[in-house]
Write a protein that holds these residues in place. Sequence first.
Motif, PDB file in Angstrom:
ATOM      1  N   LYS A   4       0.830  -1.204   0.000  1.00  0.00           N
ATOM      2  CA  LYS A   4       0.000   0.000   0.000  1.00  0.00           C
ATOM      3  C   LYS A   4       0.867   1.257   0.000  1.00  0.00           C
ATOM      4  O   LYS A   4       0.614   2.211  -0.719  1.00  0.00           O
ATOM      5  CB  LYS A   4      -0.910  -0.019   1.231  1.00  0.00           C
ATOM      6  CG  LYS A   4      -1.912   1.119   1.240  1.00  0.00           C
ATOM      7  CD  LYS A   4      -2.829   1.026   2.428  1.00  0.00           C
ATOM      8  CE  LYS A   4      -3.724   2.250   2.492  1.00  0.00           C
ATOM      9  NZ  LYS A   4      -4.376   2.380   3.774  1.00  0.00           N
ATOM     10  N   THR A   5       1.941   1.228   0.811  1.00  0.00           N
ATOM     11  CA  THR A   5       2.821   2.386   0.889  1.00  0.00           C
ATOM     12  C   THR A   5       3.538   2.599  -0.443  1.00  0.00           C
ATOM     13  O   THR A   5       3.677   3.710  -0.938  1.00  0.00           O
ATOM     14  CB  THR A   5       3.856   2.196   2.007  1.00  0.00           C
ATOM     15  OG1 THR A   5       3.166   1.826   3.189  1.00  0.00           O
ATOM     16  CG2 THR A   5       4.650   3.457   2.242  1.00  0.00           C
ATOM     17  N   ALA A   6       3.978   1.475  -1.043  1.00  0.00           N
ATOM     18  CA  ALA A   6       4.724   1.573  -2.287  1.00  0.00           C
ATOM     19  C   ALA A   6       3.876   2.167  -3.405  1.00  0.00           C
ATOM     20  O   ALA A   6       4.397   2.798  -4.308  1.00  0.00           O
ATOM     21  CB  ALA A   6       5.239   0.202  -2.686  1.00  0.00           C
ATOM     22  N   ARG A   7       2.544   1.989  -3.351  1.00  0.00           N
ATOM     23  CA  ARG A   7       1.677   2.477  -4.436  1.00  0.00           C
ATOM     24  C   ARG A   7       0.917   3.741  -4.043  1.00  0.00           C
ATOM     25  O   ARG A   7       0.026   4.179  -4.752  1.00  0.00           O
ATOM     26  CB  ARG A   7       0.657   1.383  -4.788  1.00  0.00           C
ATOM     27  CG  ARG A   7       1.285   0.107  -5.302  1.00  0.00           C
ATOM     28  CD  ARG A   7       1.537   0.120  -6.792  1.00  0.00           C
ATOM     29  NE  ARG A   7       0.365   0.509  -7.539  1.00  0.00           N
ATOM     30  CZ  ARG A   7       0.420   1.126  -8.723  1.00  0.00           C
ATOM     31  NH1 ARG A   7       1.565   1.410  -9.258  1.00  0.00           N
ATOM     32  NH2 ARG A   7      -0.687   1.449  -9.363  1.00  0.00           N
ATOM     33  N   MET A   8       1.245   4.314  -2.888  1.00  0.00           N
ATOM     34  CA  MET A   8       0.401   5.373  -2.334  1.00  0.00           C
ATOM     35  C   MET A   8       0.259   6.586  -3.250  1.00  0.00           C
ATOM     36  O   MET A   8      -0.720   7.305  -3.148  1.00  0.00           O
ATOM     37  CB  MET A   8       0.941   5.837  -0.970  1.00  0.00           C
ATOM     38  CG  MET A   8       2.296   6.494  -1.054  1.00  0.00           C
ATOM     39  SD  MET A   8       2.964   6.909   0.565  1.00  0.00           S
ATOM     40  CE  MET A   8       2.037   8.372   0.914  1.00  0.00           C
ATOM     41  N   ALA A   9       1.206   6.802  -4.125  1.00  0.00           N
ATOM     42  CA  ALA A   9       1.142   7.991  -4.964  1.00  0.00           C
ATOM     43  C   ALA A   9       0.882   7.658  -6.437  1.00  0.00           C
ATOM     44  O   ALA A   9       1.043   8.518  -7.302  1.00  0.00           O
ATOM     45  CB  ALA A   9       2.429   8.792  -4.821  1.00  0.00           C
ATOM     46  N   ALA A  10       0.477   6.430  -6.724  1.00  0.00           N
ATOM     47  CA  ALA A  10       0.217   6.037  -8.113  1.00  0.00           C
ATOM     48  C   ALA A  10      -0.843   6.941  -8.723  1.00  0.00           C
ATOM     49  O   ALA A  10      -1.870   7.220  -8.099  1.00  0.00           O
ATOM     50  CB  ALA A  10      -0.238   4.582  -8.160  1.00  0.00           C
ATOM     51  N   GLY A  11      -0.594   7.393  -9.931  1.00  0.00           N
ATOM     52  CA  GLY A  11      -1.557   8.246 -10.637  1.00  0.00           C
ATOM     53  C   GLY A  11      -1.354   9.729 -10.407  1.00  0.00           C
ATOM     54  O   GLY A  11      -1.907  10.545 -11.143  1.00  0.00           O
ATOM     55  N   LEU A  12      -0.575  10.100  -9.390  1.00  0.00           N
ATOM     56  CA  LEU A  12      -0.315  11.531  -9.173  1.00  0.00           C
ATOM     57  C   LEU A  12       0.697  12.029 -10.201  1.00  0.00           C
ATOM     58  O   LEU A  12       1.553  11.280 -10.663  1.00  0.00           O
ATOM     59  CB  LEU A  12       0.207  11.778  -7.755  1.00  0.00           C
ATOM     60  CG  LEU A  12      -0.713  11.375  -6.603  1.00  0.00           C
ATOM     61  CD1 LEU A  12      -0.101  11.776  -5.272  1.00  0.00           C
ATOM     62  CD2 LEU A  12      -2.086  11.993  -6.760  1.00  0.00           C
ATOM     63  N   ARG A  13       0.596  13.321 -10.508  1.00  0.00           N
ATOM     64  CA  ARG A  13       1.487  13.904 -11.516  1.00  0.00           C
ATOM     65  C   ARG A  13       2.293  15.038 -10.896  1.00  0.00           C
ATOM     66  O   ARG A  13       1.730  15.901 -10.223  1.00  0.00           O
ATOM     67  CB  ARG A  13       0.667  14.397 -12.716  1.00  0.00           C
ATOM     68  CG  ARG A  13      -0.183  13.290 -13.323  1.00  0.00           C
ATOM     69  CD  ARG A  13      -0.929  13.761 -14.532  1.00  0.00           C
ATOM     70  NE  ARG A  13       0.003  14.005 -15.618  1.00  0.00           N
ATOM     71  CZ  ARG A  13      -0.349  14.582 -16.768  1.00  0.00           C
ATOM     72  NH1 ARG A  13      -1.590  14.982 -16.959  1.00  0.00           N
ATOM     73  NH2 ARG A  13       0.545  14.761 -17.711  1.00  0.00           N
ATOM     74  N   PHE A  14       3.595  15.018 -11.175  1.00  0.00           N
ATOM     75  CA  PHE A  14       4.488  15.994 -10.554  1.00  0.00           C
ATOM     76  C   PHE A  14       5.331  16.719 -11.608  1.00  0.00           C
ATOM     77  O   PHE A  14       5.840  16.099 -12.547  1.00  0.00           O
ATOM     78  CB  PHE A  14       5.436  15.298  -9.571  1.00  0.00           C
ATOM     79  CG  PHE A  14       4.710  14.705  -8.394  1.00  0.00           C
ATOM     80  CD1 PHE A  14       4.435  15.463  -7.277  1.00  0.00           C
ATOM     81  CD2 PHE A  14       4.265  13.386  -8.432  1.00  0.00           C
ATOM     82  CE1 PHE A  14       3.732  14.926  -6.202  1.00  0.00           C
ATOM     83  CE2 PHE A  14       3.567  12.843  -7.366  1.00  0.00           C
ATOM     84  CZ  PHE A  14       3.300  13.618  -6.248  1.00  0.00           C
TER      85      PHE A  14
END
Length: 177
Positions: A4-14
């Motif tokens: 869950k932690t490893a994927r916590m930011a999936a889909g966010l754009r920076f």
Amino acid sequence: MAKKTARMAAGLRFGIVVARFNQRITGMLLRACTDTLAHCGVAANDVQVVRVPGAFEIPLVARTMARANRFDAVICLGAVIRGDTPHFDYICSEVSRGIGQASLETEVPIIFGVLTTETVAQAEERADQKQFNRGGAAAQSAIEMVRVMRTISGKVRKFESGEPASQSGRAAGRTKR
Ligand code: INI
């Protein structure tokens, strides 16, 4: 690291704005920053890196990226080292003021990952992933701030459920500014 932690930011754009001045140090910051974003599940295609000559030029580009409605957060990376230059004080004050102002104006998290040190050695230890790892910390701050902004605007459930963030928030371009 838990899945869950490893994927916590999936889909966010920076967006990342990185200064070329003191390039060896800023390269270390950039590597640590992108490593941490990837570790948290951010796809390489969801990260745009823009290089500028020096820290002084960061705020304009960060503000322009934040206004583009294409990024959930913008991360600024630079290294201002005092050395002998009186430039130091002017640049530090302008870059910090400019980044803060851009973030308030656009309501997009813009992260201050700019080192301001007396010496090259101090900058190196702050950039080093095995020591202070300020590039990685900038990435983590960016992810946390996206969560904070979504929490206070009522969008946190979509973020937590794993729905691609770019379809549920500002980066989808729904919010005009
Ligand atoms: N830019 C930096 O990013 N770090 C520095 O330490 C630095 N010093 O020491 O001069 C620096 N100067 C360049 C400045 O940011 C601008 O690029 C330049 O003045 C052109 O506007």
